[in-house]
Design an enzyme around this catalytic site. Structure first.
Site, PDB file in Angstrom:
ATOM      1  N   LEU A 110      -9.990  -8.141 -12.770  1.00 46.20           N
ATOM      2  CA  LEU A 110     -11.407  -7.819 -12.581  1.00 46.20           C
ATOM      3  C   LEU A 110     -12.176  -8.162 -13.853  1.00 46.20           C
ATOM      4  O   LEU A 110     -11.724  -7.859 -14.961  1.00 46.20           O
ATOM      5  CB  LEU A 110     -11.562  -6.333 -12.260  1.00 46.20           C
ATOM      6  CG  LEU A 110     -11.031  -5.920 -10.882  1.00 46.20           C
ATOM      7  CD1 LEU A 110     -10.974  -4.407 -10.754  1.00 46.20           C
ATOM      8  CD2 LEU A 110     -11.880  -6.523  -9.766  1.00 46.20           C
ATOM      9  N   ASP A 137      -3.685  -4.981 -17.735  1.00 48.11           N
ATOM     10  CA  ASP A 137      -2.820  -3.795 -17.749  1.00 48.11           C
ATOM     11  C   ASP A 137      -2.889  -3.091 -19.101  1.00 48.11           C
ATOM     12  O   ASP A 137      -1.862  -2.736 -19.701  1.00 48.11           O
ATOM     13  CB  ASP A 137      -1.372  -4.177 -17.379  1.00 48.11           C
ATOM     14  CG  ASP A 137      -1.285  -4.677 -15.950  1.00 48.11           C
ATOM     15  OD1 ASP A 137      -1.917  -4.059 -15.077  1.00 48.11           O
ATOM     16  OD2 ASP A 137      -0.601  -5.679 -15.690  1.00 48.11           O
ATOM     17  N   MET A 190      -4.093  -7.018  -6.862  1.00 49.66           N
ATOM     18  CA  MET A 190      -3.476  -8.107  -7.612  1.00 49.66           C
ATOM     19  C   MET A 190      -4.469  -9.183  -8.061  1.00 49.66           C
ATOM     20  O   MET A 190      -4.163 -10.359  -8.068  1.00 49.66           O
ATOM     21  CB  MET A 190      -2.340  -8.732  -6.771  1.00 49.66           C
ATOM     22  CG  MET A 190      -1.275  -7.731  -6.359  1.00 49.66           C
ATOM     23  SD  MET A 190      -0.554  -6.815  -7.743  1.00 49.66           S
ATOM     24  CE  MET A 190       0.575  -8.042  -8.363  1.00 49.66           C
ATOM     25  N   HIS A 242       0.287   0.648 -13.511  1.00 48.67           N
ATOM     26  CA  HIS A 242       1.084  -0.497 -13.986  1.00 48.67           C
ATOM     27  C   HIS A 242       2.551  -0.093 -13.982  1.00 48.67           C
ATOM     28  O   HIS A 242       2.903   0.936 -14.568  1.00 48.67           O
ATOM     29  CB  HIS A 242       0.613  -0.870 -15.399  1.00 48.67           C
ATOM     30  CG  HIS A 242       1.412  -1.973 -16.019  1.00 48.67           C
ATOM     31  ND1 HIS A 242       1.641  -3.182 -15.400  1.00 48.67           N
ATOM     32  CD2 HIS A 242       2.058  -2.061 -17.220  1.00 48.67           C
ATOM     33  CE1 HIS A 242       2.375  -3.950 -16.170  1.00 48.67           C
ATOM     34  NE2 HIS A 242       2.643  -3.292 -17.285  1.00 48.67           N
ATOM     35  N   ASN A 268      -6.083   2.204 -13.170  1.00 47.97           N
ATOM     36  CA  ASN A 268      -5.071   1.234 -12.747  1.00 47.97           C
ATOM     37  C   ASN A 268      -3.663   1.789 -12.935  1.00 47.97           C
ATOM     38  O   ASN A 268      -3.403   2.561 -13.855  1.00 47.97           O
ATOM     39  CB  ASN A 268      -5.201  -0.054 -13.581  1.00 47.97           C
ATOM     40  CG  ASN A 268      -4.220  -1.133 -13.139  1.00 47.97           C
ATOM     41  OD1 ASN A 268      -4.092  -1.404 -11.942  1.00 47.97           O
ATOM     42  ND2 ASN A 268      -3.538  -1.745 -14.081  1.00 47.97           N
ATOM     43  N   GLY A 301       0.786  -1.234   0.000  1.00 43.41           N
ATOM     44  CA  GLY A 301       0.000   0.000   0.000  1.00 43.41           C
ATOM     45  C   GLY A 301       0.817   1.283   0.000  1.00 43.41           C
ATOM     46  O   GLY A 301       0.341   2.333   0.446  1.00 43.41           O
ATOM     47  N   SER A 302       2.043   1.235  -0.563  1.00 39.13           N
ATOM     48  CA  SER A 302       2.820   2.484  -0.617  1.00 39.13           C
ATOM     49  C   SER A 302       2.153   3.491  -1.562  1.00 39.13           C
ATOM     50  O   SER A 302       2.219   4.706  -1.330  1.00 39.13           O
ATOM     51  CB  SER A 302       4.271   2.222  -1.026  1.00 39.13           C
ATOM     52  OG  SER A 302       4.337   1.733  -2.340  1.00 39.13           O
ATOM     53  N   ASN A 303       1.500   3.004  -2.603  1.00 34.76           N
ATOM     54  CA  ASN A 303       0.784   3.932  -3.491  1.00 34.76           C
ATOM     55  C   ASN A 303      -0.462   4.486  -2.818  1.00 34.76           C
ATOM     56  O   ASN A 303      -0.797   5.660  -2.995  1.00 34.76           O
ATOM     57  CB  ASN A 303       0.438   3.231  -4.807  1.00 34.76           C
ATOM     58  CG  ASN A 303       1.658   3.061  -5.674  1.00 34.76           C
ATOM     59  OD1 ASN A 303       2.117   4.023  -6.288  1.00 34.76           O
ATOM     60  ND2 ASN A 303       2.232   1.864  -5.684  1.00 34.76           N
TER      61      ASN A 303
HETATM   62  C1  GRF Z   1       3.041  -1.434  -7.545  1.00 27.81           C
HETATM   63  O1  GRF Z   1       4.279  -1.562  -8.186  1.00 27.81           O
HETATM   64  C2  GRF Z   1       1.907  -1.513  -8.523  1.00 27.81           C
HETATM   65  O2  GRF Z   1       2.174  -0.886  -9.726  1.00 27.81           O
HETATM   66  C3  GRF Z   1       1.821  -3.004  -8.730  1.00 27.81           C
HETATM   67  O3  GRF Z   1       1.969  -3.535  -7.428  1.00 27.81           O
HETATM   68  C4  GRF Z   1       2.786  -2.644  -6.666  1.00 27.81           C
HETATM   69  C5  GRF Z   1       2.020  -2.288  -5.424  1.00 27.81           C
HETATM   70  O4  GRF Z   1       2.808  -1.555  -4.527  1.00 27.81           O
HETATM   71  N1  GRF Z   1       0.602  -3.378  -9.393  1.00 27.81           N
HETATM   72  P1  GRF Z   1       2.157  -0.915  -3.225  1.00 27.81           P
HETATM   73  O5  GRF Z   1       1.290  -1.989  -2.601  1.00 27.81           O
HETATM   74  O6  GRF Z   1       1.367   0.276  -3.644  1.00 27.81           O
HETATM   75  O7  GRF Z   1       3.318  -0.562  -2.352  1.00 27.81           O
END
Ligand code: GRF
Length: 212
Positions: A96, A153, A93, A112, A110, A15-17
């Site tokens: 869908l 993707d 991951m 990618h 999404n 969940g860093s994003n």
């Molecule tokens: C990211 O690289 C995203 O693009 C890919 O999985 C990773 C998830 O990273 N689909 P995080 O969970 O957001 O840290």
């Protein structure tokens, strides 16, 4: 005053994003708020990030032998309950199906960790690194796109950014760089679709020259 856009973020892991999105909302970088975080994994660290930010979470793991379309139909109900303006797949991951996607036309975004048409599916960064080591490619990148259908993707491009390789790169250094770019690009792109709209964001993605 216009009310902030409601984001529902789907995650499966670290969940860093998601964190980048939460920070951007909290700092007023974009006119949005995360209405809920949904995870298909009970142990996803992103759930803790959401709770720390005071955001509602739902864990919805797939049951053994559950039809994919049935899972997606129920997932759509869970997501709909939070009335999202945008559904963000940030490290989600699971593929869908249309059972989910048709409920949110032009609303699913999404991320990618590779450029359009390259390394779809899992382990994209690792596969790009291996391709670079074999001198098959000399750059990789990150893209953000709409998810109109069951393509993997793939879908109308909202933004992309090139990432060059460095001769000293290891998989770890490349991964770190890709993630940093992902965090920036995802926030910028969500901000753009909220403030400029989808059509303008797509037009600008088409006309933009690559940025590194
Ligand atoms: C990211 O690289 C995203 O693009 C890919 O999985 C990773 C998830 O990273 N689909 P995080 O969970 O957001 O840290």
């Amino acid at each position: 005053m216009i009310s902030p856009a409601r984001l529902v973020v789907l995650i499966s892991g670290n969940g860093s994003n998601l964190q980048a999105i939460l920070d951007a909302c909290c700092q007023g970088v974009m006119p949005a708020r995360v209405a809920a975080v949904i995870s298909n994994k009970l142990d996803a660290f992103g759930l803790k990030r959401a709770s720390c930010a005071g955001v509602s979470t739902v864990v919805y793991p797939a049951k053994k032998n559950q039809e994919r379309s049935e899972y997606d139909r129920q997932l759509a109900e869970i997501v709909s309950a939070f009335k999202p303006d945008w559904v963000i797949l940030a490290g989600w991951m699971r593929l869908l199906t249309n059972s989910f996607l048709t409920k949110f036309p032009n609303r699913v975004i999404n991320l990618h960790p590779a450029l359009p048409g390259t390394f779809p599916g899992t382990h994209s960064i690792e596969r790009a690194f291996q391709a670079w080591q074999m001198r098959q490619i000399n750059h990789t990148g990150v893209m953000v796109h709409l998810v109109p259908d069951e393509g993997v993707d793939d879908g109308p491009l909202l933004s992309q950014r090139i990432i060059s390789f460095d001769e000293k790169d290891t998989l770890d250094t490349l991964e770190a760089r890709v993630h940093t770019v992902e965090h920036e690009l995802l926030v910028e792109t969500i901000n753009s679709v909220i403030t400029d709209g989808i059509e303008r964001t797509i037009r600008s993605a088409k006309s933009n020259t690559f940025r590194t």
